[in-house]
Design a protein around this motif. Structure first.
Motif, PDB file in Angstrom:
ATOM      1  N   PHE A 380       0.839  -1.210   0.000  1.00 51.96           N
ATOM      2  CA  PHE A 380       0.000   0.000   0.000  1.00 51.96           C
ATOM      3  C   PHE A 380       0.867   1.250   0.000  1.00 51.96           C
ATOM      4  O   PHE A 380       0.557   2.241  -0.684  1.00 51.96           O
ATOM      5  CB  PHE A 380      -0.929  -0.015   1.220  1.00 51.96           C
ATOM      6  CG  PHE A 380      -1.867   1.157   1.271  1.00 51.96           C
ATOM      7  CD1 PHE A 380      -2.930   1.247   0.380  1.00 51.96           C
ATOM      8  CD2 PHE A 380      -1.691   2.176   2.205  1.00 51.96           C
ATOM      9  CE1 PHE A 380      -3.795   2.329   0.410  1.00 51.96           C
ATOM     10  CE2 PHE A 380      -2.551   3.256   2.244  1.00 51.96           C
ATOM     11  CZ  PHE A 380      -3.604   3.336   1.342  1.00 51.96           C
ATOM     12  N   PHE A 381       1.971   1.211   0.735  1.00 52.69           N
ATOM     13  CA  PHE A 381       2.894   2.347   0.754  1.00 52.69           C
ATOM     14  C   PHE A 381       3.466   2.600  -0.632  1.00 52.69           C
ATOM     15  O   PHE A 381       3.578   3.757  -1.079  1.00 52.69           O
ATOM     16  CB  PHE A 381       4.022   2.073   1.754  1.00 52.69           C
ATOM     17  CG  PHE A 381       5.152   3.056   1.674  1.00 52.69           C
ATOM     18  CD1 PHE A 381       5.022   4.317   2.225  1.00 52.69           C
ATOM     19  CD2 PHE A 381       6.340   2.723   1.040  1.00 52.69           C
ATOM     20  CE1 PHE A 381       6.059   5.244   2.144  1.00 52.69           C
ATOM     21  CE2 PHE A 381       7.386   3.624   0.960  1.00 52.69           C
ATOM     22  CZ  PHE A 381       7.244   4.896   1.512  1.00 52.69           C
ATOM     23  N   LEU A 382       3.845   1.539  -1.336  1.00 51.84           N
ATOM     24  CA  LEU A 382       4.401   1.686  -2.683  1.00 51.84           C
ATOM     25  C   LEU A 382       3.358   2.249  -3.642  1.00 51.84           C
ATOM     26  O   LEU A 382       3.669   3.111  -4.478  1.00 51.84           O
ATOM     27  CB  LEU A 382       4.916   0.341  -3.182  1.00 51.84           C
ATOM     28  CG  LEU A 382       6.205  -0.157  -2.531  1.00 51.84           C
ATOM     29  CD1 LEU A 382       6.468  -1.609  -2.923  1.00 51.84           C
ATOM     30  CD2 LEU A 382       7.391   0.707  -2.939  1.00 51.84           C
ATOM     31  N   LEU A 383       2.121   1.755  -3.537  1.00 52.33           N
ATOM     32  CA  LEU A 383       1.055   2.262  -4.398  1.00 52.33           C
ATOM     33  C   LEU A 383       0.855   3.761  -4.187  1.00 52.33           C
ATOM     34  O   LEU A 383       0.800   4.537  -5.148  1.00 52.33           O
ATOM     35  CB  LEU A 383      -0.239   1.503  -4.128  1.00 52.33           C
ATOM     36  CG  LEU A 383      -1.477   2.001  -4.872  1.00 52.33           C
ATOM     37  CD1 LEU A 383      -1.296   1.879  -6.381  1.00 52.33           C
ATOM     38  CD2 LEU A 383      -2.730   1.255  -4.414  1.00 52.33           C
ATOM     39  N   CYS A 384       0.756   4.161  -2.921  1.00 55.54           N
ATOM     40  CA  CYS A 384       0.583   5.588  -2.629  1.00 55.54           C
ATOM     41  C   CYS A 384       1.795   6.395  -3.083  1.00 55.54           C
ATOM     42  O   CYS A 384       1.661   7.528  -3.572  1.00 55.54           O
ATOM     43  CB  CYS A 384       0.352   5.779  -1.129  1.00 55.54           C
ATOM     44  SG  CYS A 384      -1.191   5.071  -0.509  1.00 55.54           S
ATOM     45  N   GLY A 385       2.988   5.822  -2.925  1.00 45.12           N
ATOM     46  CA  GLY A 385       4.196   6.516  -3.346  1.00 45.12           C
ATOM     47  C   GLY A 385       4.234   6.755  -4.841  1.00 45.12           C
ATOM     48  O   GLY A 385       4.570   7.867  -5.302  1.00 45.12           O
TER      49      GLY A 385
END
Length: 447
Positions: A380-385
């Motif tokens: 999820f962090f990578l997607l938001c990033g």
């Protein structure tokens, strides 16, 4: 049948959406974005090179075009065609739409074959219960839809960039290698290397695919189980390295390379020949001569570094990619397709002139391993990033170049964040894959 109909519905919808973006007023001016069109992939530069060649001058005159002369001969006539009432370069844009569809189909077919081969490997290990207990997603369909509906793919297709052609050739090489088609794999690898140089590192995954076959659990599991029961002859194909398709690949790669070089020499016979091509294409990439802003991390560094140290850091950055090849190949030799994904992601991060089209390809290839990487951390962090960097990058560029209220550090900060996201993606995906292999080893021992 319903799933197939649903897939084709989404695929056709993505094609229609591309066509709508192409005919959007003023084409969104994506061809001027540094994140999309680089000095190597810009269609506007290709059109300039074709105009120079039509004017009996070298297409490499000046500092505009730095691509393949064969790609110039293929796309150049299309850039010169104008249709009344139609957007500029409409013929090339339609070609890029077709290239995206072909790439998605190659990714889908390869993913389906990978998933089928992996299921067969689990049957050899008597671990089908593990496969049945977990939710198994259609990896090929997911990977193809990720490529078709990725906003980065839309931008590369509509933004006057030749990245869709390069992605199609890379996908063709992996498709041919996965299915054991040595001539097709060799053609794809030679063509991809000719277009952008960096796919040359895919030689190792392609050879592993031809020699061992598609991705499988660690070979130690097969050897330990079969030695104690039926002997060496019962080992599956993935445990034996087959030299015949590799030798055929090398032979065909030599043939295709000679063919490409002959065509290039004929095309540039009056303009310096092959030496001029190597100097203006591969030399331009390796020397990082153009320091215009892009989403990479090298342009700002070499704009600030002293000329005395320039050659040293050029060697450091380019050799950095080569240093990662052998250790990764030794650890992931049983998963050549995943190894290809890692190589593409690393080269996209460290190449001289990266674009969002490079990210669109490796993010799609990540979909091949949706089942194995189900427990990957930081998803999820990578997607938001990725979403954040995609939105902030044009804003920071506008503040710096057009409004004058920012400076180069604003834009370079988004490039650094983008590189960090790619590093985290590679590290976490490799860690999740190795964890999956350890889990398979543990379950095999318990059996």
């Amino acid at each position: 049948m319903a799933k197939l109909r649903r897939f084709w519905g989404w695929a056709i919808a993505s094609m229609l959406f591309r066509l709508a973006l192409i005919y959007f007023p003023r084409n969104l001016n994506l061809g001027f974005r540094p994140e999309i069109a680089t000095p190597v992939t810009s269609l506007r530069r290709l059109a300039e090179g074709y105009w120079l060649k039509q004017s009996s001058m070298s297409p490499y005159a000046g500092s505009m075009y730095h691509g393949s002369p064969l790609l110039l001969s293929l796309l150049g006539p299309l850039t010169a065609k104008r249709f009344e009432g139609q957007p500029s370069h409409i013929a090339c844009s339609l070609l890029f739409v077709v290239a995206d569809l072909i790439t998605a189909m190659l990714i889908r077919t390869t993913g389906q074959y990978l998933q089928s081969a992996y299921s067969q490997s689990l049957k050899h290990l008597n671990l089908m219960k593990h496969l049945e207990a977990s939710v198994c997603h259609p990896a090929g369909d997911i990977a193809a839809l990720i490529y078709l509906w990725n906003p980065l793919t839309f931008a590369a297709c509509v933004g006057s960039s030749t990245s869709p052609i390069e992605n199609m050739i890379v996908a063709l090489s992996l498709y041919g290698a996965c299915l054991g088609l040595s001539p097709l794999a060799a053609f794809g690898w030679v063509a991809a290397t000719h277009l952008s140089l960096y796919p040359a590192i895919l030689l190792i995954p392609v050879i592993l695919l031809l020699g061992y076959g598609p991705d499988s659990p660690p070979r130690k599991l097969f050897v330990g189980r079969n030695f104690s029961s039926n002997g060496y002859e019962s080992l599956p194909q993935t445990c034996h390295f087959s030299w015949r398709p590799v030798v055929y690949f090398i032979l065909w790669a030599s043939i295709w390379s000679s063919f490409v070089l002959v065509l290039c020499s004929i095309s540039l016979m009056q303009y310096g020949g092959l030496f001029e091509m190597f100097r203006r294409t591969y030399g331009f990439i390796l020397a990082i001569e153009d320091l215009s802003p892009n989403i990479g991390v090298l342009w700002y560094f070499f704009a600030e570094v002293f000329d005395f140290f320039r050659d040293f850091f050029l060697i450091v950055f380019h050799v950095n990619i080569l240093f990662m090849i052998l250790p990764l190949a030794m650890r992931l030799n049983h998963r050549p397709c995943f190894l290809a994904f890692v190589y593409i992601a690393i080269s996209s991060m460290l190449k001289s002139y990266p674009s969002v089209g490079d990210s669109a390809l490796y993010l799609a290839l990540l979909g091949w391993f949706v089942n194995e990487l189900a427990d990957m951390k930081c998803s999820f962090f990578l997607l938001c990033g990725y979403v954040g960097v995609t939105l902030l990058s044009p804003v920071m560029h506008n503040l710096w170049i057009w409004r004058g209220t920012g400076n180069a550090n604003f834009y370079y900060a988004t490039a650094m964040a983008y590189a960090c996201l790619q590093i985290i993606l590679v590290v976490e995906s490799v860690s999740a894959m190795l964890q999956h292999d350890r889990k398979m080893r543990k379950q095999s021992i318990e059996k």
